[in-house]
Enzyme design. Structure first.
Site, PDB file in Angstrom:
ATOM      1  N   HIS A   1       0.813  -1.213   0.000  1.00  0.00           N
ATOM      2  CA  HIS A   1       0.000   0.000   0.000  1.00  0.00           C
ATOM      3  C   HIS A   1       0.845   1.259   0.000  1.00  0.00           C
ATOM      4  CE1 HIS A   1      -3.355   2.608   1.884  1.00  0.00           C
ATOM      5  NE2 HIS A   1      -3.661   2.373   0.623  1.00  0.00           N
TER       6      HIS A   1
ATOM      7  N   LYS B   1       0.051 -13.863  19.204  1.00  0.00           N
ATOM      8  CA  LYS B   1      -1.038 -13.167  19.896  1.00  0.00           C
ATOM      9  C   LYS B   1      -2.408 -13.699  19.484  1.00  0.00           C
ATOM     10  CE  LYS B   1       1.687  -8.998  20.557  1.00  0.00           C
ATOM     11  NZ  LYS B   1       2.947  -9.669  20.205  1.00  0.00           N
TER      12      LYS B   1
END
Length: 608
Positions: free
Chosen positions: A308, A405
């Site tokens: 991006h 996580k």
């Protein structure tokens, strides 16, 4: 002095020594009388001629005597001995007599004069020329071959800033001995005491065979002192001439992980990458860019860099074009947002990649806690868009980068990663594309990791901020993380979650202390400030939950787990409604769904 002048001087001096030794040997042997006979003249001539010929043969006149050692002494012994033997043979052939006593005394005097004359320069240089007053007193850890080599080099180099004053070695047989005149004062546990007693300013770790754990143990002892710690370069770099033996490098954080780095199955990887089309999302990021570098080692046909941010994509493109300009790899760039599903379909259709590495994601825990909708858009919808485009485009292997996580998540980031895993696992059930996920812990030096933050804080003079004194994390290097991603693609059967055996977790506060020490500062000077845990954080992370743990490694240091229950309907509901609910409610729903368990959830071992 020019070489020709030096050679003439040495030949002249050695000739004088030979004449003098024969003269004094005759005086000693014949009680003060010197008889110049034909036999004596023949012996002197044989000694002179044979000595100079042998000196040229053994390159005695080319030796730099300021660096003389045992090797040079052995050469002198050979030359003198062979010269005496030739003189003896000459006497025996010409005069049928060999004056054994005269030749023996001559041999002893020649060894003393020729050997002594050569080594006197070394003694003078070491005693009077070597400048120690302004040199840093240095402790050498390791009294083996490498440590001895380093010490000899430092002792011989008067221009070096370091002067060795003691050895440390755990081999008790070496304790209380002197090596090159330097004492071996004790073992590793005596480093702190030795530094204080001998006013050590620098420590050099000179044990190339050290494992990461052993190096970590030694560094922790060094860290108790205020001495600057260095490590010997790799021996292959010294041998190949890349670095000098006295060009020590700083100990890096990567050296202190406490485990060896992950190796690759290059043959298996080559089969699915070489001459294939590979696409990497998030190619401008720290992990994505390293994946690109690693992939290029296997010579793909084409590498598509999708990201991006135009600056980061431009940077990695320029780097790869320069580094691999002599290869046949075609590099293509695509500036695109993975949240744009139509654009993902267009790109997949245009390039038809064989392999996709999906590294694009939001990963900063506190930021995602404050912006859960953005985590949903990027980590879940973005993943779904890329995966769906890969499925429609006939991609053979799709590897998604997840996180530790995602295990029993308490944060939005971890929850969206866990739900993204479910999305690709669901796609794997009905697709010919092999979808797989890779989990690893914190990556040293990656964007958003603690290393750049700590480094910046140290440069500013501190303090270093740590959230909690008991917080621990698994750590790996960027190259290791990228290798795991690439290796997972070669092992994938579809639907798995690959995990690296990352050794023991590291306390964040210990990591901060090590970084402070490695920067040349002390913890007291910089300071450590505990700021408290941030929203979504846990004291420790896990790599697999209880239901996923499988003891068997399918590849050295790699485990795999598989979850059978996927809550795709609930995930789709969140994706349809997340923009209509408040942030706190969205956060609660994401965490609750990511932690949902049923009795059906279990681990399956994936045969490879």
């Amino acid at each position: 002095m020019a070489y020709g002048q030096r050679l003439s001087l040495l030949i002249f001096i050695d000739s004088i020594f030979i004449l003098a030794t024969v003269f004094f040997a005759s005086l000693l042997l014949y009680e003060g009388a010197f008889l110049l006979t034909a036999a004596l003249i023949a012996m002197v001539a044989a000694l002179l001629i044979s000595h100079h010929i042998l000196s040229f043969f053994y390159k005695l006149y080319k030796k730099a005597w300021e660096y003389a050692s045992i090797g040079e002494l052995i050469i002198i012994l050979k030359i003198v001995t062979f010269s005496i033997l030739i003189a003896a043979v000459t006497q025996g052939v010409l005069f049928q007599v060999i004056p054994i006593r005269l030749l023996t005394i001559t041999w002893m005097l020649l060894m003393a004069l020729i050997g002594g004359s050569r080594f006197c320069w070394r003694i003078y240089r070491d005693t009077y020329i070597k400048k120690e007053d302004n040199r840093n007193r240095t402790l050498i850890v390791g009294a083996g071959a490498a440590g001895t080599m380093v010490t000899r080099r430092l002792l011989n180099n008067s221009d070096s800033e370091l002067v060795p004053v003691a050895f440390i070695d755990d081999d008790e047989k070496k304790h209380h001995l002197d090596i090159l005149g330097i004492p071996v004062v004790g073992g590793i546990n005596q480093i702190e005491e030795t530094v204080k007693e001998l006013s050590i300013q620098n420590i050099v770790i000179a044990i190339p065979s050290l494992s990461k754990k052993e190096l970590n143990d030694i560094f922790q002892e060094c860290a108790k002192t205020k001495a600057n710690t260095k490590i010997l370069p790799m021996l292959e770099d010294i041998v190949t001439g890349k670095v000098s033996v006295n060009q020590f490098r700083d100990v890096q954080v990567e050296d202190l992980l406490g485990r060896e780095t992950v190796q690759l199955d290059t043959e298996g990887i080559s089969d699915y990458i070489t001459n294939k089309v590979v696409l990497v999302t998030g190619a401008g990021g720290s992990i994505g860019s390293e994946i690109c570098r690693q992939v290029c080692h296997f010579n793909p046909k084409q590498l598509i860099l999708l990201g991006h941010g135009e600056n980061s994509i431009y940077s990695i493109e320029m780097e790869l074009l320069e580094r691999y300009k002599k290869t046949s790899i075609q590099f293509r760039t695509e500036i695109a947002d993975i949240q744009d599903g139509d654009k993902m379909n267009t790109i997949m259709e245009a390039y038809q990649p064989d392999v996709v590495y999906h590294a694009a994601a939001h990963k900063h825990v506190p930021l995602m806690e404050r912006n859960p909708e953005e985590a949903v858009k990027n980590n879940m919808i973005g993943t779904m868009n890329v995966a769906e485009a890969a499925r429609l485009g006939g991609v053979k292997t799709f590897v998604m980068i997840s996180s530790d996580k995602a295990v029993n998540p308490t944060s939005v980031m971890g929850s969206t990663k866990r739900l993204a895993e479910m999305i690709i696992q669901d796609m794997n059930k009905t697709s010919k594309t092999k979808f797989t996920a890779v989990r690893f812990g914190n990556v040293l030096g990656s964007r958003g990791s603690v290393i750049p933050l700590f480094t910046k804080q140290i440069r500013k003079g501190g303090p270093v901020t740590v959230t909690h004194p008991e917080m621990v994390r698994y750590f790996m290097t960027i190259p290791e993380a990228s290798r795991l991603v690439i290796q997972a693609g070669s092992l994938a059967k579809g639907g798995e979650t690959f995990v690296l055996d990352m050794g023991e977790p590291v306390k964040i506060v210990d990591l901060a202390k090590n970084l402070i020490k490695l920067s040349g500062n002390s913890v007291d000077d910089i300071g450590i400030k505990f700021t408290g845990m941030r929203p979504g954080e846990k004291l420790y992370e896990e790599l697999l939950n209880d239901n996923e743990v499988h003891e068997e490694q399918i590849y050295p240091n790699i485990y795999v787990g598989k979850t059978s229950d996927i809550y795709i309907e609930e995930i789709e509901h969140i994706l349809l409604t997340f923009s209509k609910i408040d942030k706190e409610t969205l956060r609660e729903r994401l965490v609750r769904l990511a932690n949902q368990k049923t009795e059906k959830e279990k681990v399956l071992s994936i045969p490879v």
